[in-house]
Design a protein around this motif. Structure first.
Motif, PDB file in Angstrom:
ATOM      1  N   HIS A  17      26.102  28.748  25.927  1.00  0.00           N
ATOM      2  CA  HIS A  17      26.513  29.823  25.025  1.00  0.00           C
ATOM      3  C   HIS A  17      26.220  31.172  25.668  1.00  0.00           C
ATOM      4  O   HIS A  17      25.070  31.548  25.850  1.00  0.00           O
ATOM      5  CB  HIS A  17      25.765  29.702  23.691  1.00  0.00           C
ATOM      6  CG  HIS A  17      26.230  30.703  22.679  1.00  0.00           C
ATOM      7  ND1 HIS A  17      25.640  31.937  22.539  1.00  0.00           N
ATOM      8  CD2 HIS A  17      27.232  30.655  21.784  1.00  0.00           C
ATOM      9  CE1 HIS A  17      26.265  32.598  21.581  1.00  0.00           C
ATOM     10  NE2 HIS A  17      27.226  31.847  21.102  1.00  0.00           N
ATOM     11  N   GLU A  18      27.289  31.863  26.014  1.00  0.00           N
ATOM     12  CA  GLU A  18      27.198  33.182  26.631  1.00  0.00           C
ATOM     13  C   GLU A  18      26.095  33.225  27.683  1.00  0.00           C
ATOM     14  O   GLU A  18      25.111  33.957  27.563  1.00  0.00           O
ATOM     15  CB  GLU A  18      27.005  34.261  25.557  1.00  0.00           C
ATOM     16  CG  GLU A  18      28.176  34.312  24.598  1.00  0.00           C
ATOM     17  CD  GLU A  18      28.135  35.454  23.613  1.00  0.00           C
ATOM     18  OE1 GLU A  18      27.357  36.412  23.801  1.00  0.00           O
ATOM     19  OE2 GLU A  18      28.916  35.397  22.642  1.00  0.00           O
ATOM     20  N   PRO A  19      26.276  32.437  28.745  1.00  0.00           N
ATOM     21  CA  PRO A  19      25.223  32.369  29.769  1.00  0.00           C
ATOM     22  C   PRO A  19      25.005  33.717  30.441  1.00  0.00           C
ATOM     23  O   PRO A  19      25.952  34.379  30.839  1.00  0.00           O
ATOM     24  CB  PRO A  19      25.774  31.342  30.761  1.00  0.00           C
ATOM     25  CG  PRO A  19      27.259  31.396  30.574  1.00  0.00           C
ATOM     26  CD  PRO A  19      27.477  31.714  29.116  1.00  0.00           C
ATOM     27  N   VAL A  20      23.776  34.106  30.541  1.00  0.00           N
ATOM     28  CA  VAL A  20      23.428  35.362  31.215  1.00  0.00           C
ATOM     29  C   VAL A  20      23.351  35.028  32.703  1.00  0.00           C
ATOM     30  O   VAL A  20      22.299  34.737  33.242  1.00  0.00           O
ATOM     31  CB  VAL A  20      22.097  35.926  30.665  1.00  0.00           C
ATOM     32  CG1 VAL A  20      21.754  37.243  31.340  1.00  0.00           C
ATOM     33  CG2 VAL A  20      22.187  36.097  29.161  1.00  0.00           C
ATOM     34  N   SER A  21      24.519  35.028  33.335  1.00  0.00           N
ATOM     35  CA  SER A  21      24.668  34.551  34.715  1.00  0.00           C
ATOM     36  C   SER A  21      25.546  35.502  35.511  1.00  0.00           C
ATOM     37  O   SER A  21      26.714  35.208  35.788  1.00  0.00           O
ATOM     38  CB  SER A  21      25.284  33.144  34.718  1.00  0.00           C
ATOM     39  OG  SER A  21      24.528  32.265  33.940  1.00  0.00           O
ATOM     40  N   PRO A  22      25.009  36.659  35.890  1.00  0.00           N
ATOM     41  CA  PRO A  22      25.835  37.637  36.587  1.00  0.00           C
ATOM     42  C   PRO A  22      26.466  37.112  37.874  1.00  0.00           C
ATOM     43  O   PRO A  22      27.503  37.613  38.295  1.00  0.00           O
ATOM     44  CB  PRO A  22      24.881  38.789  36.890  1.00  0.00           C
ATOM     45  CG  PRO A  22      23.644  38.543  36.141  1.00  0.00           C
ATOM     46  CD  PRO A  22      23.653  37.132  35.673  1.00  0.00           C
ATOM     47  N   TRP A  23      25.875  36.092  38.491  1.00  0.00           N
ATOM     48  CA  TRP A  23      26.432  35.554  39.735  1.00  0.00           C
ATOM     49  C   TRP A  23      27.842  35.005  39.518  1.00  0.00           C
ATOM     50  O   TRP A  23      28.606  34.850  40.471  1.00  0.00           O
ATOM     51  CB  TRP A  23      25.512  34.487  40.326  1.00  0.00           C
ATOM     52  CG  TRP A  23      25.333  33.285  39.441  1.00  0.00           C
ATOM     53  CD1 TRP A  23      24.370  33.104  38.492  1.00  0.00           C
ATOM     54  CD2 TRP A  23      26.142  32.112  39.418  1.00  0.00           C
ATOM     55  NE1 TRP A  23      24.541  31.892  37.875  1.00  0.00           N
ATOM     56  CE2 TRP A  23      25.617  31.259  38.427  1.00  0.00           C
ATOM     57  CE3 TRP A  23      27.262  31.695  40.146  1.00  0.00           C
ATOM     58  CZ2 TRP A  23      26.178  30.022  38.132  1.00  0.00           C
ATOM     59  CZ3 TRP A  23      27.809  30.457  39.855  1.00  0.00           C
ATOM     60  CH2 TRP A  23      27.278  29.635  38.861  1.00  0.00           C
ATOM     61  N   LEU A  24      28.224  34.725  38.271  1.00  0.00           N
ATOM     62  CA  LEU A  24      29.565  34.242  37.975  1.00  0.00           C
ATOM     63  C   LEU A  24      30.613  35.352  38.016  1.00  0.00           C
ATOM     64  O   LEU A  24      31.808  35.074  38.131  1.00  0.00           O
ATOM     65  CB  LEU A  24      29.599  33.600  36.572  1.00  0.00           C
ATOM     66  CG  LEU A  24      28.934  32.252  36.419  1.00  0.00           C
ATOM     67  CD1 LEU A  24      28.677  31.934  34.948  1.00  0.00           C
ATOM     68  CD2 LEU A  24      29.772  31.166  37.063  1.00  0.00           C
ATOM     69  N   GLN A 125      34.655  42.556  26.272  1.00  0.00           N
ATOM     70  CA  GLN A 125      34.131  43.327  27.402  1.00  0.00           C
ATOM     71  C   GLN A 125      32.645  43.081  27.653  1.00  0.00           C
ATOM     72  O   GLN A 125      32.109  43.519  28.657  1.00  0.00           O
ATOM     73  CB  GLN A 125      34.389  44.826  27.208  1.00  0.00           C
ATOM     74  CG  GLN A 125      33.505  45.499  26.170  1.00  0.00           C
ATOM     75  CD  GLN A 125      34.033  45.389  24.745  1.00  0.00           C
ATOM     76  OE1 GLN A 125      34.965  44.649  24.458  1.00  0.00           O
ATOM     77  NE2 GLN A 125      33.424  46.139  23.836  1.00  0.00           N
ATOM     78  N   VAL A 126      31.963  42.342  26.774  1.00  0.00           N
ATOM     79  CA  VAL A 126      30.534  42.092  26.937  1.00  0.00           C
ATOM     80  C   VAL A 126      30.328  41.103  28.089  1.00  0.00           C
ATOM     81  O   VAL A 126      30.992  40.071  28.174  1.00  0.00           O
ATOM     82  CB  VAL A 126      29.918  41.579  25.616  1.00  0.00           C
ATOM     83  CG1 VAL A 126      28.503  41.097  25.814  1.00  0.00           C
ATOM     84  CG2 VAL A 126      29.967  42.687  24.572  1.00  0.00           C
ATOM     85  N   PHE A 127      29.385  41.421  28.967  1.00  0.00           N
ATOM     86  CA  PHE A 127      29.227  40.677  30.217  1.00  0.00           C
ATOM     87  C   PHE A 127      28.955  39.196  30.015  1.00  0.00           C
ATOM     88  O   PHE A 127      29.454  38.366  30.766  1.00  0.00           O
ATOM     89  CB  PHE A 127      28.128  41.295  31.091  1.00  0.00           C
ATOM     90  CG  PHE A 127      26.749  40.888  30.675  1.00  0.00           C
ATOM     91  CD1 PHE A 127      26.142  39.786  31.246  1.00  0.00           C
ATOM     92  CD2 PHE A 127      26.063  41.581  29.692  1.00  0.00           C
ATOM     93  CE1 PHE A 127      24.878  39.391  30.851  1.00  0.00           C
ATOM     94  CE2 PHE A 127      24.807  41.195  29.301  1.00  0.00           C
ATOM     95  CZ  PHE A 127      24.219  40.093  29.874  1.00  0.00           C
ATOM     96  N   ASP A 128      28.159  38.800  29.031  1.00  0.00           N
ATOM     97  CA  ASP A 128      27.838  37.380  28.931  1.00  0.00           C
ATOM     98  C   ASP A 128      29.006  36.575  28.363  1.00  0.00           C
ATOM     99  O   ASP A 128      29.142  35.395  28.645  1.00  0.00           O
ATOM    100  CB  ASP A 128      26.527  37.116  28.182  1.00  0.00           C
ATOM    101  CG  ASP A 128      26.421  37.824  26.874  1.00  0.00           C
ATOM    102  OD1 ASP A 128      27.364  38.525  26.483  1.00  0.00           O
ATOM    103  OD2 ASP A 128      25.378  37.674  26.220  1.00  0.00           O
TER     104      ASP A 128
END
Length: 173
Positions: A17-24, A125-128
């Motif tokens: 659920h909305e992974p906080v994974s900026p590497w993606l 537009q939210v990053f997660d």
């Protein structure tokens, strides 16, 4: 989650659920998000966790003053324990998120069914939410939609739990 059905079969499902994974994210979006996380930590160290989370409406789509709660639900108050958790989260978990460089190949080869998901009210537009979309593309799987937004487990606990049960039972959104 590992589920053993009445017939004895085992199923493994990991909702993301909305992974906080900026590497993606693409490089430009990843760099912008990393700066946001670093800025939140700097504000936290100078002014505390409440000041650091002030950009929540923009960063996570969460506006505590204006968020939908499921019928019969109650906002969860900020206790001393929750405040301490926010402090730890900002100081330690934000650093871990920024330093994470997960190898995508094992995710694509795992026997665990990863089900990317986002909250119905999380703005595109939210990053997660963008991370969930990118995870879906990476794994070539559909995105599950959960009630509420990024914190739907708190604002819609009954409906959120029902969606988890549905995903476990069906293996699809």
């Amino acid at each position: 989650m590992r589920l053993r059905t009445a017939g004895g079969a085992h199923h493994r499902l990991q909702p993301g659920h909305e992974p906080v994974s900026p590497w993606l994210l693409a490089a430009t979006d990843r760099a912008r998000h990393m700066r946001e996380l670093e800025h939140c930590q700097q504000v936290y160290r100078a002014d505390g966790w409440q000041a650091a989370l002030a950009p929540r409406p923009r960063n996570l789509g969460i506006n505590p003053a204006d968020q939908e709660i499921e019928p019969g639900g109650q906002p969860i108050p900020i206790s001393a324990e929750r405040a301490a958790n926010f402090s730890y989260f900002i100081e330690h978990d934000f650093t871990a998120v920024r330093e994470d460089r997960l190898d995508a190949l094992p995710l694509q080869q795992t026997a665990v069914q990863i089900m990317p998901a986002w909250g119905r009210h999380t703005p595109p537009q939210v990053f997660d939410r963008q991370c969930a979309a990118e995870l879906g593309k990476l794994l070539n799987v559909p995105i599950a939609e959960f009630p509420g937004g990024h914190n739907g487990n708190l604002t819609h606990p009954t409906a959120y739990a029902e969606q988890v049960r549905t995903l476990i039972a069906t293996g699809r959104p």
